[in-house]
Motif scaffolding. Structure first.
Motif, mmCIF file in Angstrom:
data_model
loop_
_atom_site.group_PDB
_atom_site.id
_atom_site.type_symbol
_atom_site.label_atom_id
_atom_site.label_comp_id
_atom_site.label_asym_id
_atom_site.label_seq_id
_atom_site.Cartn_x
_atom_site.Cartn_y
_atom_site.Cartn_z
ATOM 1 N N UNK A 161 0.842 -1.200 0.000
ATOM 2 C CA UNK A 161 0.000 0.000 0.000
ATOM 3 C C UNK A 161 0.875 1.249 0.000
ATOM 4 N N UNK A 162 1.889 1.275 0.850
ATOM 5 C CA UNK A 162 2.797 2.416 0.899
ATOM 6 C C UNK A 162 3.564 2.568 -0.423
ATOM 7 N N UNK A 163 3.994 1.464 -0.986
ATOM 8 C CA UNK A 163 4.708 1.514 -2.267
ATOM 9 C C UNK A 163 3.781 2.028 -3.360
ATOM 10 N N UNK A 164 2.543 1.555 -3.356
ATOM 11 C CA UNK A 164 1.559 2.023 -4.344
ATOM 12 C C UNK A 164 1.268 3.498 -4.193
#
Length: 78
Positions: free
Chosen positions: A4-7
Protein backbone atom coordinates in the motif's frame (compact mmCIF):
# COMPACT_ATOMS: atom_id res chain seq x y z
CA UNK A 1 0.88 -2.99 4.27
CA UNK A 2 4.18 -2.46 2.47
CA UNK A 3 2.46 -2.74 -0.93
CA UNK A 4 0.00 0.00 0.00
CA UNK A 5 2.80 2.42 0.90
CA UNK A 6 4.71 1.51 -2.27
CA UNK A 7 1.56 2.02 -4.34
CA UNK A 8 0.89 5.39 -2.72
CA UNK A 9 4.48 6.42 -3.35
CA UNK A 10 4.28 5.48 -7.02
CA UNK A 11 0.91 7.26 -7.35
CA UNK A 12 2.35 10.39 -5.71
CA UNK A 13 5.35 10.43 -8.04
CA UNK A 14 3.05 9.91 -11.05
CA UNK A 15 0.75 12.74 -9.91
CA UNK A 16 3.69 15.12 -9.40
CA UNK A 17 5.10 14.20 -12.81
CA UNK A 18 1.73 14.81 -14.47
CA UNK A 19 1.37 18.12 -12.63
CA UNK A 20 4.84 19.22 -13.76
CA UNK A 21 4.11 18.24 -17.36
CA UNK A 22 0.84 20.22 -17.35
CA UNK A 23 2.63 23.30 -15.98
CA UNK A 24 5.35 22.93 -18.62
CA UNK A 25 2.78 22.77 -21.43
CA UNK A 26 0.87 25.76 -20.03
CA UNK A 27 4.06 27.81 -19.98
CA UNK A 28 4.90 26.89 -23.55
CA UNK A 29 1.39 27.75 -24.72
CA UNK A 30 1.48 31.11 -22.93
CA UNK A 31 4.83 31.92 -24.55
CA UNK A 32 3.47 30.98 -27.97
CA UNK A 33 0.43 33.23 -27.49
CA UNK A 34 2.63 36.18 -26.47
CA UNK A 35 4.86 35.60 -29.48
CA UNK A 36 1.91 35.49 -31.88
CA UNK A 37 0.45 38.68 -30.38
CA UNK A 38 3.77 40.44 -30.86
CA UNK A 39 3.93 39.23 -34.47
CA UNK A 40 0.42 40.56 -35.13
CA UNK A 41 1.31 43.94 -33.62
CA UNK A 42 4.43 44.21 -35.78
CA UNK A 43 2.53 43.17 -38.91
CA UNK A 44 -0.18 45.77 -38.26
CA UNK A 45 2.42 48.51 -37.87
CA UNK A 46 4.13 47.41 -41.06
CA UNK A 47 0.82 47.34 -42.94
CA UNK A 48 -0.05 50.85 -41.74
CA UNK A 49 3.33 52.12 -42.91
CA UNK A 50 2.93 50.48 -46.31
CA UNK A 51 -0.59 51.92 -46.65
CA UNK A 52 0.74 55.43 -45.96
CA UNK A 53 3.55 54.92 -48.47
CA UNK A 54 1.13 53.66 -51.13
CA UNK A 55 -1.22 56.57 -50.51
CA UNK A 56 1.64 59.06 -50.81
CA UNK A 57 2.86 57.45 -54.03
CA UNK A 58 -0.65 57.35 -55.51
CA UNK A 59 -1.42 60.98 -54.75
CA UNK A 60 1.99 62.35 -55.74
CA UNK A 61 2.24 64.46 -58.88
CA UNK A 62 3.33 62.40 -61.86
CA UNK A 63 4.86 65.16 -63.97
CA UNK A 64 6.59 68.48 -63.43
CA UNK A 65 3.55 70.30 -64.80
CA UNK A 66 1.28 68.64 -62.22
CA UNK A 67 3.71 69.56 -59.44
CA UNK A 68 3.90 73.18 -60.56
CA UNK A 69 0.10 73.38 -60.81
CA UNK A 70 -0.28 72.03 -57.28
CA UNK A 71 2.29 74.50 -55.97
CA UNK A 72 0.54 77.38 -57.75
CA UNK A 73 -2.84 76.34 -56.30
CA UNK A 74 -1.34 75.96 -52.81
CA UNK A 75 -2.41 72.31 -52.55
CA UNK A 76 1.01 70.77 -52.01
CA UNK A 77 1.51 69.37 -48.54
CA UNK A 78 -2.18 69.01 -47.70
Amino acid sequence: MMYIYAGLGVATIAALTLFGWVLYRAGRNAARVRSEQQNVTEANAQNATMARMNEAAASAPQTDDELLAKLRDGKEGQ
